[in-house]
Design a protein around this motif. Sequence first.
Motif, PDB file in Angstrom:
ATOM      1  N   MET A   1       0.841  -1.190   0.000  1.00 46.72           N
ATOM      2  CA  MET A   1       0.000   0.000   0.000  1.00 46.72           C
ATOM      3  C   MET A   1       0.879   1.244   0.000  1.00 46.72           C
ATOM      4  SD  MET A   1      -3.202   0.969   0.409  1.00 46.72           S
ATOM      5  CE  MET A   1      -3.982   2.510   0.639  1.00 46.72           C
ATOM      6  N   ILE A   2       0.611   2.144  -0.890  1.00 45.06           N
ATOM      7  CA  ILE A   2       1.357   3.399  -0.985  1.00 45.06           C
ATOM      8  C   ILE A   2       0.826   4.371   0.046  1.00 45.06           C
ATOM      9  CG2 ILE A   2       1.865   5.362  -2.458  1.00 45.06           C
ATOM     10  CD1 ILE A   2       1.677   3.487  -4.836  1.00 45.06           C
ATOM     11  N   SER A   3       1.736   5.068   0.713  1.00 49.01           N
ATOM     12  CA  SER A   3       1.358   6.062   1.708  1.00 49.01           C
ATOM     13  C   SER A   3       1.618   7.460   1.139  1.00 49.01           C
ATOM     14  CB  SER A   3       2.166   5.851   2.986  1.00 49.01           C
ATOM     15  OG  SER A   3       1.891   6.867   3.900  1.00 49.01           O
ATOM     16  N   TYR A   4       0.602   8.278   1.117  1.00 46.85           N
ATOM     17  CA  TYR A   4       0.734   9.649   0.639  1.00 46.85           C
ATOM     18  C   TYR A   4       0.836  10.596   1.825  1.00 46.85           C
ATOM     19  CZ  TYR A   4      -0.870   7.859  -3.870  1.00 46.85           C
ATOM     20  OH  TYR A   4      -1.000   7.164  -5.035  1.00 46.85           O
ATOM     21  N   GLU A   5       1.577  11.685   1.647  1.00 47.36           N
ATOM     22  CA  GLU A   5       1.723  12.687   2.694  1.00 47.36           C
ATOM     23  C   GLU A   5       0.655  13.768   2.531  1.00 47.36           C
ATOM     24  OE1 GLU A   5       5.605  14.408   2.883  1.00 47.36           O
ATOM     25  OE2 GLU A   5       6.586  12.474   2.825  1.00 47.36           O
ATOM     26  N   ARG A   6       0.183  14.245   3.661  1.00 43.03           N
ATOM     27  CA  ARG A   6      -0.724  15.394   3.646  1.00 43.03           C
ATOM     28  C   ARG A   6       0.120  16.659   3.624  1.00 43.03           C
ATOM     29  NH1 ARG A   6      -5.443  14.458   8.135  1.00 43.03           N
ATOM     30  NH2 ARG A   6      -6.449  12.698   7.107  1.00 43.03           N
ATOM     31  N   HIS A   7      -0.314  17.634   2.839  1.00 45.42           N
ATOM     32  CA  HIS A   7       0.351  18.927   2.789  1.00 45.42           C
ATOM     33  C   HIS A   7      -0.624  19.955   3.348  1.00 45.42           C
ATOM     34  CE1 HIS A   7       3.598  17.275   0.371  1.00 45.42           C
ATOM     35  NE2 HIS A   7       2.672  16.632  -0.294  1.00 45.42           N
ATOM     36  N   ALA A   8      -0.242  20.581   4.440  1.00 46.58           N
ATOM     37  CA  ALA A   8      -1.121  21.546   5.099  1.00 46.58           C
ATOM     38  C   ALA A   8      -1.245  22.824   4.283  1.00 46.58           C
ATOM     39  CB  ALA A   8      -0.575  21.875   6.485  1.00 46.58           C
ATOM     40  N   VAL A   9      -2.444  23.381   4.283  1.00 42.69           N
ATOM     41  CA  VAL A   9      -2.701  24.663   3.642  1.00 42.69           C
ATOM     42  C   VAL A   9      -2.470  25.741   4.682  1.00 42.69           C
ATOM     43  CG1 VAL A   9      -4.430  26.106   2.518  1.00 42.69           C
ATOM     44  CG2 VAL A   9      -4.387  23.634   2.088  1.00 42.69           C
ATOM     45  N   THR A  10      -1.639  26.719   4.350  1.00 48.53           N
ATOM     46  CA  THR A  10      -1.368  27.825   5.256  1.00 48.53           C
ATOM     47  C   THR A  10      -2.595  28.726   5.290  1.00 48.53           C
ATOM     48  OG1 THR A  10       0.946  27.721   4.624  1.00 48.53           O
ATOM     49  CG2 THR A  10       0.229  29.694   5.783  1.00 48.53           C
ATOM     50  N   GLY A  11      -3.201  28.841   6.451  1.00 47.56           N
ATOM     51  CA  GLY A  11      -4.441  29.605   6.592  1.00 47.56           C
ATOM     52  C   GLY A  11      -4.290  31.081   6.319  1.00 47.56           C
ATOM     53  N   ALA A  12      -3.145  31.644   6.669  1.00 47.31           N
ATOM     54  CA  ALA A  12      -2.957  33.075   6.526  1.00 47.31           C
ATOM     55  C   ALA A  12      -2.940  33.523   5.063  1.00 47.31           C
ATOM     56  CB  ALA A  12      -1.661  33.501   7.203  1.00 47.31           C
ATOM     57  N   ASN A  13      -2.293  32.743   4.200  1.00 51.33           N
ATOM     58  CA  ASN A  13      -2.168  33.177   2.818  1.00 51.33           C
ATOM     59  C   ASN A  13      -2.788  32.203   1.814  1.00 51.33           C
ATOM     60  OD1 ASN A  13      -0.304  31.144   2.962  1.00 51.33           O
ATOM     61  ND2 ASN A  13       1.467  32.416   2.508  1.00 51.33           N
ATOM     62  N   GLY A  14      -3.371  31.097   2.268  1.00 51.79           N
ATOM     63  CA  GLY A  14      -4.022  30.152   1.379  1.00 51.79           C
ATOM     64  C   GLY A  14      -3.078  29.481   0.398  1.00 51.79           C
ATOM     65  N   LYS A  15      -1.883  29.169   0.852  1.00 51.31           N
ATOM     66  CA  LYS A  15      -0.893  28.528  -0.005  1.00 51.31           C
ATOM     67  C   LYS A  15      -0.546  27.155   0.542  1.00 51.31           C
ATOM     68  CE  LYS A  15       0.957  32.515  -2.140  1.00 51.31           C
ATOM     69  NZ  LYS A  15       1.956  32.806  -3.129  1.00 51.31           N
ATOM     70  N   VAL A  16       0.017  26.325  -0.328  1.00 46.88           N
ATOM     71  CA  VAL A  16       0.391  24.968   0.049  1.00 46.88           C
ATOM     72  C   VAL A  16       1.738  24.652  -0.604  1.00 46.88           C
ATOM     73  CG1 VAL A  16      -0.892  23.929  -1.852  1.00 46.88           C
ATOM     74  CG2 VAL A  16      -0.437  22.602   0.181  1.00 46.88           C
ATOM     75  N   LEU A  17       2.562  23.865   0.085  1.00 49.66           N
ATOM     76  CA  LEU A  17       3.866  23.491  -0.434  1.00 49.66           C
ATOM     77  C   LEU A  17       3.696  22.482  -1.556  1.00 49.66           C
ATOM     78  CD1 LEU A  17       6.961  23.596  -0.222  1.00 49.66           C
ATOM     79  CD2 LEU A  17       6.807  21.668   1.339  1.00 49.66           C
ATOM     80  N   CYS A  18       4.268  22.785  -2.722  1.00 55.46           N
ATOM     81  CA  CYS A  18       4.210  21.890  -3.877  1.00 55.46           C
ATOM     82  C   CYS A  18       5.550  21.172  -4.009  1.00 55.46           C
ATOM     83  CB  CYS A  18       3.916  22.681  -5.144  1.00 55.46           C
ATOM     84  SG  CYS A  18       3.918  21.655  -6.631  1.00 55.46           S
ATOM     85  N   PRO A  19       5.570  19.850  -3.858  1.00 56.99           N
ATOM     86  CA  PRO A  19       6.834  19.114  -3.975  1.00 56.99           C
ATOM     87  C   PRO A  19       7.448  19.189  -5.376  1.00 56.99           C
ATOM     88  CG  PRO A  19       5.152  17.742  -2.952  1.00 56.99           C
ATOM     89  CD  PRO A  19       4.472  18.974  -3.466  1.00 56.99           C
ATOM     90  N   LEU A  20       6.634  19.314  -6.411  1.00 61.18           N
ATOM     91  CA  LEU A  20       7.175  19.407  -7.766  1.00 61.18           C
ATOM     92  C   LEU A  20       7.890  20.724  -8.016  1.00 61.18           C
ATOM     93  CD1 LEU A  20       4.402  17.838 -10.016  1.00 61.18           C
ATOM     94  CD2 LEU A  20       6.619  16.881  -9.417  1.00 61.18           C
ATOM     95  N   ARG A  21       7.330  21.789  -7.503  1.00 61.57           N
ATOM     96  CA  ARG A  21       7.922  23.116  -7.708  1.00 61.57           C
ATOM     97  C   ARG A  21       8.883  23.495  -6.587  1.00 61.57           C
ATOM     98  NH1 ARG A  21       3.064  23.128 -10.061  1.00 61.57           N
ATOM     99  NH2 ARG A  21       2.851  24.144 -12.065  1.00 61.57           N
ATOM    100  N   ASP A  22       8.845  22.747  -5.495  1.00 62.68           N
ATOM    101  CA  ASP A  22       9.689  23.003  -4.331  1.00 62.68           C
ATOM    102  C   ASP A  22       9.499  24.414  -3.789  1.00 62.68           C
ATOM    103  OD1 ASP A  22      11.459  22.193  -2.365  1.00 62.68           O
ATOM    104  OD2 ASP A  22      13.208  22.935  -3.462  1.00 62.68           O
ATOM    105  N   ARG A  23       8.254  24.854  -3.781  1.00 63.23           N
ATOM    106  CA  ARG A  23       7.878  26.151  -3.224  1.00 63.23           C
ATOM    107  C   ARG A  23       6.384  26.159  -2.968  1.00 63.23           C
ATOM    108  NH1 ARG A  23       5.553  29.615  -7.148  1.00 63.23           N
ATOM    109  NH2 ARG A  23       5.761  28.777  -9.241  1.00 63.23           N
TER     110      ARG A  23
END
Length: 64
Positions: A1-23
């Motif tokens: 079974m593959i395990s995926y990571e959750r990426h939290a959404v920053t509440g203040a600015n509505g952004k999320v870390l993108c592993p592909l773009r590394d930002r």
Amino acid sequence: MISYERHAVTGANGKVLCPLRDREVSLDRCLACGRLVDRDPAEPPRYVVCDAKLLTGWLGLDDV
């Protein structure tokens, strides 16, 4: 079974870390991405789940 990571959404600015773009990217861009697997049912979502981390690991980009 593959395990995926959750990426939290920053509440203040509505952004999320993108592993592909590394930002942080806007939540709208993340939700439109083809790599998205799941998201928090709340509106706006508190986290997203994508398979980009598996892709970057397979390519060896997470070792850089």
